[in-house]
Design an enzyme around this catalytic site. Structure first.
Site, PDB file in Angstrom:
ATOM      1  N   SER A 129      -4.628 -12.568   3.854  1.00 22.50           N
ATOM      2  CA  SER A 129      -4.999 -12.401   1.956  1.00 22.50           C
ATOM      3  C   SER A 129      -3.001 -13.246   1.021  1.00 22.50           C
ATOM      4  O   SER A 129      -3.967 -13.360   0.192  1.00 22.50           O
ATOM      5  CB  SER A 129      -4.788 -10.577   1.795  1.00 22.50           C
ATOM      6  OG  SER A 129      -3.833  -9.688   2.210  1.00 22.50           O
ATOM      7  N   LYS A 145       1.097  -1.134  -0.238  1.00 21.17           N
ATOM      8  CA  LYS A 145      -0.107   0.105  -0.028  1.00 21.17           C
ATOM      9  C   LYS A 145       1.000   0.987   0.108  1.00 21.17           C
ATOM     10  O   LYS A 145       0.073   2.602  -0.178  1.00 21.17           O
ATOM     11  CB  LYS A 145      -1.312   0.038   1.156  1.00 21.17           C
ATOM     12  CG  LYS A 145      -2.130  -0.848   1.076  1.00 21.17           C
ATOM     13  CD  LYS A 145      -3.089  -0.900   0.329  1.00 21.17           C
ATOM     14  CE  LYS A 145      -4.254  -1.264   0.485  1.00 21.17           C
ATOM     15  NZ  LYS A 145      -4.888  -1.245  -0.752  1.00 21.17           N
TER      16      LYS A 145
END
Ligand SMILES: Cc1ncc(COP(=O)(O)O)c(C=O)c1O
Length: 298
Positions: free
Chosen positions: A262, A38
């Protein structure tokens, strides 16, 4: 530039699978400064807004986030001197909430003790929109922000520099930014590359199933992400919570890939693809250090 100069150029490693000709390659994005891919999109969203004047010096930034985008935004905003207001939830890892605060962000939490329910993300979005309207803050609005998606193109380009050829790419979908940005860059050189979207088995909306509650944070938002269309992927693999968690644990012990749920979902999907004798690349989204106080490594 400070720590911002450490974003990107992450390693690509192969898993030792033994047996058949299938191969799994993993892009180690935990090597980014906040331990997550991110950082790439936070920098891209802020710098694009600086360039075209949507963001003015000293202006407050606001965002809704499960905490990964928020940690990366908090890092970028700290270096660049923008105050940051975050809307998040106690459904997400405590480590992420603390990281945002460590970088100086103001964090507001929506209580969601049951996990990531179909109501949670819309409630977070609505609150961030309200703060933006009330305060005049610049809302990065990650789900609708195309600078975010472009911020992941470099990740795809790096993969192309690190491996000769590939049959498939798979990645867990939240905003779909990482999936879209990387797969667009990969497809430019490898037009036949199979693009496989990964989603939670308990909320398999891309597979046409109903939204539900799951525990693979960062994706499975309960509705179709606005930037993703059916033409953007060739296949969807849905991974149940238990398999994502088990694969993340196994990856740490067997391969030294220390990550979160994830990434567990990404690796589980990649192993299914490699079992069909394919050479597949997937992403270690972030570091397992972000998940130490939760159920994954308890
Ligand atoms: C831990 C984690 N995994 C996966 C994703 C999904 O990435 P993207 O939003 O680029 O689809 C996110 C995004 O929030 C995340 O935080």
């Amino acid at each position: 530039m400070g720590g911002l100069g450490a974003i990107g150029n992450t390693p690509l490693v192969a898993l030792e699978l033994g047996g058949g000709p299938g191969e799994v390659w993993v892009k180690v994005e935990a090597a980014n400064p906040t331990g997550s891919y991110k950082d790439r999109m936070a920098l891209a969203m802020i710098e694009a807004a600086e360039r075209d004047g949507r963001l003015q010096p000293g202006q407050t930034v606001v965002e809704y986030t499960g905490g990964s985008t928020g940690s990366s935004l908090a890092f970028v905003c700290a270096v660049k001197g923008y105050p940051l207001k975050i809307v998040s939830s106690d459904a997400f890892a405590t480590e992420k909430i603390r990281t945002m605060r460590a970088f100086g962000a103001e964090v507001e939490l929506i209580h969601s003790p049951g996990g990531i329910t179909p109501q949670l993300i819309p409630a977070m979005v609505a609150r961030a929109a309200e703060i933006a309207a009330e305060t005049g803050a610049f809302w990065t609005d990650q789900f609708n922000n195309t600078d975010m998606t472009d911020g992941y193109r470099r990740m795809g380009e790096e993969i192309l520099e690190q491996v000769d050829t590939l049959d498939a790419f798979c990645s867990y979908v939240g905003t779909a930014g990482a999936f879209l940005g990387a797969s667009r860059a990969l497809r430019q050189k490898l037009p036949k590359l199979k693009r496989v979207a990964v989603e939670p088995g308990e909320s398999a909306v891309l597979s046409g199933k109903p939204a539900g509650t799951h525990h693979i944070e960062g994706g499975g938002i309960g509705y179709w992400p606005p930037q993703l269309s059916p033409a953007d992927f060739d296949e969807v693999i849905a991974i149940p919570d238990a398999e994502a968690f088990a694969t993340a644990r196994k990856a740490a012990r067997q391969h030294g890939i220390f990550s979160g749920p994830s990434t567990g979902a990404n690796l589980a999907a990649a192993l299914q693809i490699a079992a069909k004798d394919q050479r597949v690349v997937t992403i270690q989204v972030d570091s397992g250090l972000k998940y130490l106080s939760g159920p994954l490594y308890a």
